[in-house]
Design an enzyme around this catalytic site. Structure first.
Site, mmCIF file in Angstrom:
data_model
loop_
_atom_site.group_PDB
_atom_site.id
_atom_site.type_symbol
_atom_site.label_atom_id
_atom_site.label_comp_id
_atom_site.label_asym_id
_atom_site.label_seq_id
_atom_site.Cartn_x
_atom_site.Cartn_y
_atom_site.Cartn_z
ATOM 1 N N GLY A 164 0.637 -1.244 0.062
ATOM 2 C CA GLY A 164 -0.045 0.032 0.012
ATOM 3 C C GLY A 164 0.955 1.174 0.089
ATOM 4 O O GLY A 164 2.028 1.273 -0.151
ATOM 5 N N ASN A 202 6.499 0.424 3.239
ATOM 6 C CA ASN A 202 6.004 -0.393 2.069
ATOM 7 C C ASN A 202 6.833 -1.644 1.793
ATOM 8 O O ASN A 202 7.830 -1.557 1.723
ATOM 9 C CB ASN A 202 5.874 0.426 0.622
ATOM 10 C CG ASN A 202 5.511 -0.429 -0.526
ATOM 11 O OD1 ASN A 202 6.351 -0.861 -1.154
ATOM 12 N ND2 ASN A 202 4.255 -0.143 -1.078
ATOM 13 N N ASP A 203 5.925 -2.727 1.656
ATOM 14 C CA ASP A 203 6.693 -4.027 1.397
ATOM 15 C C ASP A 203 7.638 -4.160 0.423
ATOM 16 O O ASP A 203 8.756 -4.652 0.482
ATOM 17 C CB ASP A 203 5.587 -5.227 1.615
ATOM 18 C CG ASP A 203 4.615 -5.144 0.435
ATOM 19 O OD1 ASP A 203 4.648 -4.274 -0.127
ATOM 20 O OD2 ASP A 203 3.813 -6.158 0.397
ATOM 21 N N HIS A 255 -0.759 0.880 -9.653
ATOM 22 C CA HIS A 255 -1.677 1.652 -9.950
ATOM 23 C C HIS A 255 -1.193 2.686 -11.169
ATOM 24 O O HIS A 255 -1.931 3.689 -11.239
ATOM 25 C CB HIS A 255 -2.194 2.369 -8.668
ATOM 26 C CG HIS A 255 -2.549 1.846 -7.494
ATOM 27 N ND1 HIS A 255 -3.673 0.789 -7.711
ATOM 28 C CD2 HIS A 255 -1.877 0.856 -6.840
ATOM 29 C CE1 HIS A 255 -3.716 -0.088 -6.753
ATOM 30 N NE2 HIS A 255 -2.570 -0.088 -6.010
ATOM 31 N N CYS A 267 -8.014 0.069 -5.760
ATOM 32 C CA CYS A 267 -7.907 1.264 -5.186
ATOM 33 C C CYS A 267 -9.148 2.217 -5.289
ATOM 34 O O CYS A 267 -9.102 3.367 -4.845
ATOM 35 C CB CYS A 267 -6.605 2.000 -5.723
ATOM 36 S SG CYS A 267 -6.693 2.514 -7.471
ATOM 37 N N CYS A 272 -5.969 0.691 -13.711
ATOM 38 C CA CYS A 272 -4.731 0.367 -13.207
ATOM 39 C C CYS A 272 -4.007 -0.902 -13.542
ATOM 40 O O CYS A 272 -4.965 -1.985 -13.912
ATOM 41 C CB CYS A 272 -4.613 0.186 -11.710
ATOM 42 S SG CYS A 272 -5.281 1.849 -10.834
HETATM 43 ZN ZN LIG Z 1 -5.433 1.258 -8.701
#
Ligand SMILES: [Zn+2]
Length: 409
Positions: A164, A202-203, A255, A267, A272
């Site tokens: 995210g 963020n991962d 995205h 999202c 996207c």
């Molecule tokens: Zn998106």
């Protein structure tokens, strides 16, 4: 000769300079493993006297320790044993965890980065409320500590990677596919419940960090990590540093738009990349036309495509083309020397990765120089957690050195 106060003030570096000097020395020791003071001076450009002063502060703070050359197998030197410095593993226990769709994986390392214990827990639902996520994190923190024979007060810090848009400076989650709510002060919520600092990122950024420190990105200072799991993530390493953007929300490769008025994304927007290649997108498309039992796992869809199912094959064909278009855009913008495709579930993606890479290479700006190398790396969640732990080590080092500086001034 005694100096006057005025002279002392003139020659004394500011506390910021001293802090960054200490961090630089600590980093030099970390990357060398074991190193003599004189070699630290050479690597940092500091005078031997400065290195001696800094290392004695770090020794006093218990962050590093001396080790004589006797215990290393290198060539023997005549005379006095050569004294080298290394990090003191026992200085800190530091944890990293990765929040995935239905699992949370946690790893605890010592200050040298050596694994002490790891643990994985499964949960029935993927998206939860902030309170529930905090509870799950507390649960795995305690379970992992218990497994290691200590409790949560034995930890110095925790790095958390989740998918995210995350502001890593404020540990604030703008949006995550693991949370039911937007704008979550995850760091603050956890700080109320945990006796040590928490660092959220963020991962994919953490995977980039892990690749840089331990993986395929060790030789490269400019590379990209594209993660393919439930969604699509991106970690950007520029000149050895993770690039996060002004608001910490950058690198949202999943995205980027690949279709005007296109498919609906999780999202909330349309067109996207993730809405064409993410797990949920593939299943949504397949289940839209399939009569009978709906697919519940991408692995079933992969099996169907391998078995010659026309619908399944066409879904992966389109996903591959879309993903290839995305990769080409990345290459055209960043011109990296390496792109690492990473993710636990990437193996089943091989079904469209080859086509995607071919498509990408056709769509990049053509020049008379070799295109970037694209490699796949199927790390498990443990390596994502290791990236989170590496990030926490960096942060805890910074905080500890701040303390050393505060105590010294
Ligand atoms: Zn998106």
């Amino acid at each position: 000769m005694k100096k006057t106060m005025a002279e002392v003030q003139v020659v004394r570096p500011s506390s910021d300079q001293r802090e960054s000097g200490r961090l630089q020395v600590l980093d030099t020791i970390r990357s060398a493993g074991r190193i003599a003071r004189i070699d630290i001076a050479q690597a940092t450009g500091f005078s031997p006297a400065t290195v001696t002063a800094i290392t004695s502060e770090l020794l006093a703070a218990g962050l590093i320790e001396e080790s004589s050359s006797d215990d290393q197998p290198s060539e023997t030197r005549r005379g006095r044993p050569r004294v080298t410095l290394k990090l003191r593993g026992k200085a800190h226990r530091i944890a990293g965890l990765k929040v995935a769709q239905r699992t949370i994986t946690m790893l605890i390392v010592d200050f040298e980065g050596k694994t002490i214990v790891d643990h994985e827990m499964e949960f029935p639902t993927a998206r939860v409320s902030p309170t529930e996520l905090v509870d799950r994190i507390l649960k795995i923190v305690d379970a992992t500590c218990r497994k290691g024979g200590f409790d949560r007060t034995g930890l110095s810090g925790l790095g958390i990677g989740l998918p995210g848009q995350i502001n890593s400076v404020s540990n604030f989650v703008h949006w995550s596919s693991s949370l039911l709510e937007r704008n979550v002060e995850l760091g603050a919520l956890l700080a109320q419940r945990l006796p040590f600092p928490v660092f959220v990122d963020n991962d994919a950024n953490l995977v980039a960090k892990a690749e840089h420190l331990f993986g395929k990105g060790r030789e490269s200072r400019n590379f990209l990590v594209v993660t393919l799991e439930f969604g699509v993530g991106l970690g950007i390493m520029i000149d050895g540093e993770v690039y996060r953007g002004q608001r910490g929300c950058g690198a949202e490769f999943g995205h980027t738009k690949v279709q005007l008025h296109g498919a609906l994304c999780q999202c909330g927007q349309r067109g996207c990349l993730e809405a064409y290649v993410g797990d949920y997108a593939l299943l949504r498309e397949a289940n839209g036309v399939t009569v009978g039992e709906p697919y519940t796992d991408v692995a079933q869809l992969v099996a169907a495509a391998r078995g010659g199912d026309q619908v399944a094959m066409s879904i992966f064909e389109r996903a591959g083309a879309m993903f290839g278009m995305g990769l080409a855009n990345l290459i055209n913008i960043f011109d990296p020397d390496l792109i690492i495709l990473a993710g636990r579930s990437h193996n089943k993606r091989h079904i469209f990765l080859d086509a995607a890479v071919t498509r990408a290479m056709q769509s990049v700006v053509q020049v008379d120089a070799p295109p970037p190398e694209i490699r796949t790396h199927g790390w498990g969640d443990l390596m994502w957690a290791k990236g989170a732990a590496a990030y926490a080590i960096e942060k805890v080092s910074g905080l500890t050195v701040k303390d050393v500086t505060r105590n010294a001034s």
